[in-house]
Design a protein around this motif. Structure first.
Motif, PDB file in Angstrom:
ATOM      1  N   LEU A  88       0.830  -1.205   0.000  1.00 29.48           N
ATOM      2  CA  LEU A  88       0.000   0.000   0.000  1.00 29.48           C
ATOM      3  C   LEU A  88       0.867   1.259   0.000  1.00 29.48           C
ATOM      4  O   LEU A  88       0.565   2.240  -0.686  1.00 29.48           O
ATOM      5  N   ALA A  89       1.959   1.223   0.752  1.00 30.75           N
ATOM      6  CA  ALA A  89       2.846   2.384   0.829  1.00 30.75           C
ATOM      7  C   ALA A  89       3.501   2.670  -0.513  1.00 30.75           C
ATOM      8  O   ALA A  89       3.713   3.827  -0.886  1.00 30.75           O
ATOM      9  N   SER A  90       3.828   1.621  -1.248  1.00 28.41           N
ATOM     10  CA  SER A  90       4.441   1.800  -2.557  1.00 28.41           C
ATOM     11  C   SER A  90       3.449   2.361  -3.568  1.00 28.41           C
ATOM     12  O   SER A  90       3.812   3.136  -4.456  1.00 28.41           O
ATOM     13  N   ALA A  91       2.179   2.001  -3.416  1.00 27.86           N
ATOM     14  CA  ALA A  91       1.154   2.468  -4.349  1.00 27.86           C
ATOM     15  C   ALA A  91       0.768   3.916  -4.110  1.00 27.86           C
ATOM     16  O   ALA A  91       0.436   4.642  -5.056  1.00 27.86           O
ATOM     17  N   ALA A  92       0.808   4.368  -2.852  1.00 28.86           N
ATOM     18  CA  ALA A  92       0.401   5.741  -2.530  1.00 28.86           C
ATOM     19  C   ALA A  92       1.252   6.280  -1.402  1.00 28.86           C
ATOM     20  O   ALA A  92       0.846   6.274  -0.236  1.00 28.86           O
ATOM     21  N   PRO A  93       2.463   6.759  -1.713  1.00 26.82           N
ATOM     22  CA  PRO A  93       3.367   7.273  -0.674  1.00 26.82           C
ATOM     23  C   PRO A  93       3.010   8.691  -0.248  1.00 26.82           C
ATOM     24  O   PRO A  93       3.464   9.671  -0.834  1.00 26.82           O
ATOM     25  N   THR A  94       2.185   8.791   0.791  1.00 22.27           N
ATOM     26  CA  THR A  94       1.783  10.089   1.323  1.00 22.27           C
ATOM     27  C   THR A  94       1.793  10.041   2.841  1.00 22.27           C
ATOM     28  O   THR A  94       1.606   8.965   3.438  1.00 22.27           O
ATOM     29  N   ALA A 262      10.308   7.901  -2.769  1.00 18.76           N
ATOM     30  CA  ALA A 262       9.455   7.385  -1.703  1.00 18.76           C
ATOM     31  C   ALA A 262       8.745   6.086  -2.070  1.00 18.76           C
ATOM     32  O   ALA A 262       8.588   5.199  -1.225  1.00 18.76           O
ATOM     33  N   ALA A 263       8.298   5.924  -3.303  1.00 15.49           N
ATOM     34  CA  ALA A 263       7.530   4.740  -3.689  1.00 15.49           C
ATOM     35  C   ALA A 263       8.330   3.458  -3.534  1.00 15.49           C
ATOM     36  O   ALA A 263       7.761   2.379  -3.380  1.00 15.49           O
TER      37      ALA A 263
END
Length: 535
Positions: A88-94, A262-263
């Motif tokens: 999930l973090a790789s898909a949307a790094p925010t 980040a991704a």
């Protein structure tokens, strides 16, 4: 040199472009390298000081067996959680992380409420975590004083709270510093934690007198049960130790908007911190099991007040124990600073989307340090308030340990489930598990649901009201207030909270048309938030 500068600029541009597709403009300075992002999660885990804080849980609920084998039982499940989170973090790094993913992946019928619940659960987690970490650090400092006074010194709750308050306030000043300073500190944190781990693994067995050395049959096979639960359930209760120690690996997620690449960097920071901590932690537990002697009751009831400190005292004597324990205190202090760092970013992100009371004032970047100083001091103030629970009872402040894990699991479970339970446009990032995504996620969720129930049980089956486990009360009360606030007539979030809200300014608007710091309550909710981050 020109090529290196060009590559750096290209990477920053790519990160900013991904963030823009997620609906946000770049507000932080991207000073954290992949190593330093790993350092945030690794230093927050703080293997040695964390194990020191939870030996009270593992030693009476299984002794050496719980310490050595309980660690190995828990680690694969922790890794499953980390892998699911990393995707999930790789898909949307925010920085918003978990509540952002929840909104993006859930059904439009319930995504506002679910995002709200996860946002509040993920906001209280680092605050409660800081309270537990700094309270443990305060106790470790008093243990050092006890060692220095040959176990004569006895502390009071008021004195411990005074030390606790000083620690929290000093953390707030430290975390208010500039991003570049905070990023470079992570390298020091990594070095100290790794060195401290190897000292415990190697030096303690060498220095321990023969009278305190245990045989392999005892260190690897003795089961000690002091609390009265059936042995199988006592062993399960002991798993809080590895689960609390190797926790907070989502911390790197909240640094997404300050990290380069980040991704890719964020998911590998999650996985790397779990793997390194699992290996070092097991080595530490094995070392302690072989070198702690067989009188566990004496260790637990020692005037020093900290089982690991007593083990060090037995192995190294007064001066050696004091020197090593001082390093443990420093590492514990570093844990607190890392947790306040990531907690302030989560609070900032949630305020940016209007989720917190007074969001208009909390959503601020300090013009000098370029950090969210307002949310740093908000989290610090709430931590000081939570610390007052110690004056109610020891069990009340101890509930912070289980509250941290339980609240983090609530916020972990929801986005993982929504990814597979609802129809959505999820697109994997550079890090993905492919066909193993669902089995890993199902294992992670099943484990977390089971352990949340376990965390609600008291220390002993025969208990009194003051000795009850108040995790369910504290977590249930907090989440009930959050939901009541959501449904409050006229003023509740149901009337105005629309999940993540874009703060991008259209190209055809002037800079004065929409100020990011005054965005709260305005703007357009973003529906398509999980984007393709692969380049």
């Amino acid at each position: 040199m020109a090529s290196s500068s060009s590559d750096s600029h290209s990477e920053l541009t790519r990160d900013e472009a991904i963030l823009a597709r997620l609906g946000y403009k770049q507000e932080f300075q991207r000073e954290f390298t992949p190593l330093e992002v790993f350092g945030v999660a690794f230093s927050l885990i703080g293997v040695v000081p964390s194990i020191a804080s939870v030996l009270f849980n593992s030693m009476p609920n299984g002794g050496p067996v719980a310490m050595v084998w309980g660690w190995l039982v828990a680690c694969p499940f922790i890794m499953c959680i980390g892998l699911a989170m990393a995707e999930l973090a790789s898909a949307a790094p925010t920085s918003g992380g978990l509540y952002y993913w929840t909104y993006s992946l859930a059904s439009p019928r319930c995504r506002n409420l679910l995002s709200w619940i996860v946002g509040y659960a993920n906001t209280i987690m680092p605050i409660a975590g800081l309270a537990s970490i700094d309270w443990a650090c305060a106790l470790q400092i008093t243990a050092a004083v006890s060692i220095a006074s040959n176990e004569v010194y006895v502390t009071t709750n008021g004195q411990v709270y005074g030390i606790f308050a000083a620690l929290v306030i000093s953390h707030a000043f430290l975390v208010s510093l500039g991003t570049q300073i905070l990023a470079r500190l992570q390298r020091l944190y990594i070095l100290l934690n790794v060195c401290l781990s190897f000292v415990v693994i190697i030096a303690i067995p060498i220095a321990t007198p023969s009278e305190f050395k245990n045989s392999a049959s005892y260190a690897l096979g003795d089961f000690t049960n002091f609390n009265g639960w059936p042995s199988g359930f006592a062993f399960i209760l002991s798993l809080l130790a590895p689960l609390w120690t190797i926790g907070g690996y989502d911390s790197s997620v909240h640094m997404s908007e300050e990290a380069s690449n980040a991704a890719t960097a964020i998911p590998w920071a999650i996985i790397g911190s779990i793997v390194v901590s699992a290996i070092l932690g097991w080595g530490i537990n094995v070392s302690l099991a072989f070198c702690m002697g067989s009188d566990i009751e004496r260790i637990l009831t020692s005037p020093i007040g900290q089982p690991m400190a007593q083990i060090f005292y037995n192995s190294l004597g007064q001066k050696g124990a004091l020197a090593l324990w001082s390093l443990v205190i420093v590492a514990q202090y570093m844990m607190g600073s890392s947790l306040l760092l990531v907690g302030s970013r989560q609070s900032f992100a949630f305020a940016r989307d209007g989720g917190l009371p007074f969001s208009r004032y909390l959503y601020r970047i300090n013009s000098y340090t370029r950090t969210p100083v307002n949310t740093v001091w908000l989290d610090a103030s709430l931590t000081l308030a939570i610390g007052l629970l110690a004056f109610a009872s020891t069990q009340a402040i101890d509930a912070m340990f289980t509250l941290v894990v339980a609240s983090s699991y609530v916020s972990y479970i929801t986005p993982i489930v929504t990814r597979f339970a609802f129809k959505n446009n999820f697109r994997s990032g550079p890090f993905n598990l492919g066909k193993f995504s669902f089995p890993v996620a199902a294992t992670a969720v099943s484990w977390m649901v089971f352990m949340i129930v376990v965390f609600f049980f008291p220390t002993t089956p025969q208990t009194t009201a003051p000795e009850m486990n108040y995790t369910a009360v504290v977590l249930g009360g907090y989440m009930s207030l959050a939901i009541l606030w959501y449904y409050c007539p006229k003023y509740g979030g149901v009337h105005w909270f629309n999940g993540p809200v874009s703060n991008l300014v259209s190209a055809d608007k002037g800079p004065g048309d929409e100020l990011a710091s005054e965005k709260t309550g305005k703007g357009q909710g973003v529906d398509v938030l999980i984007v393709d981050t692969r380049v």
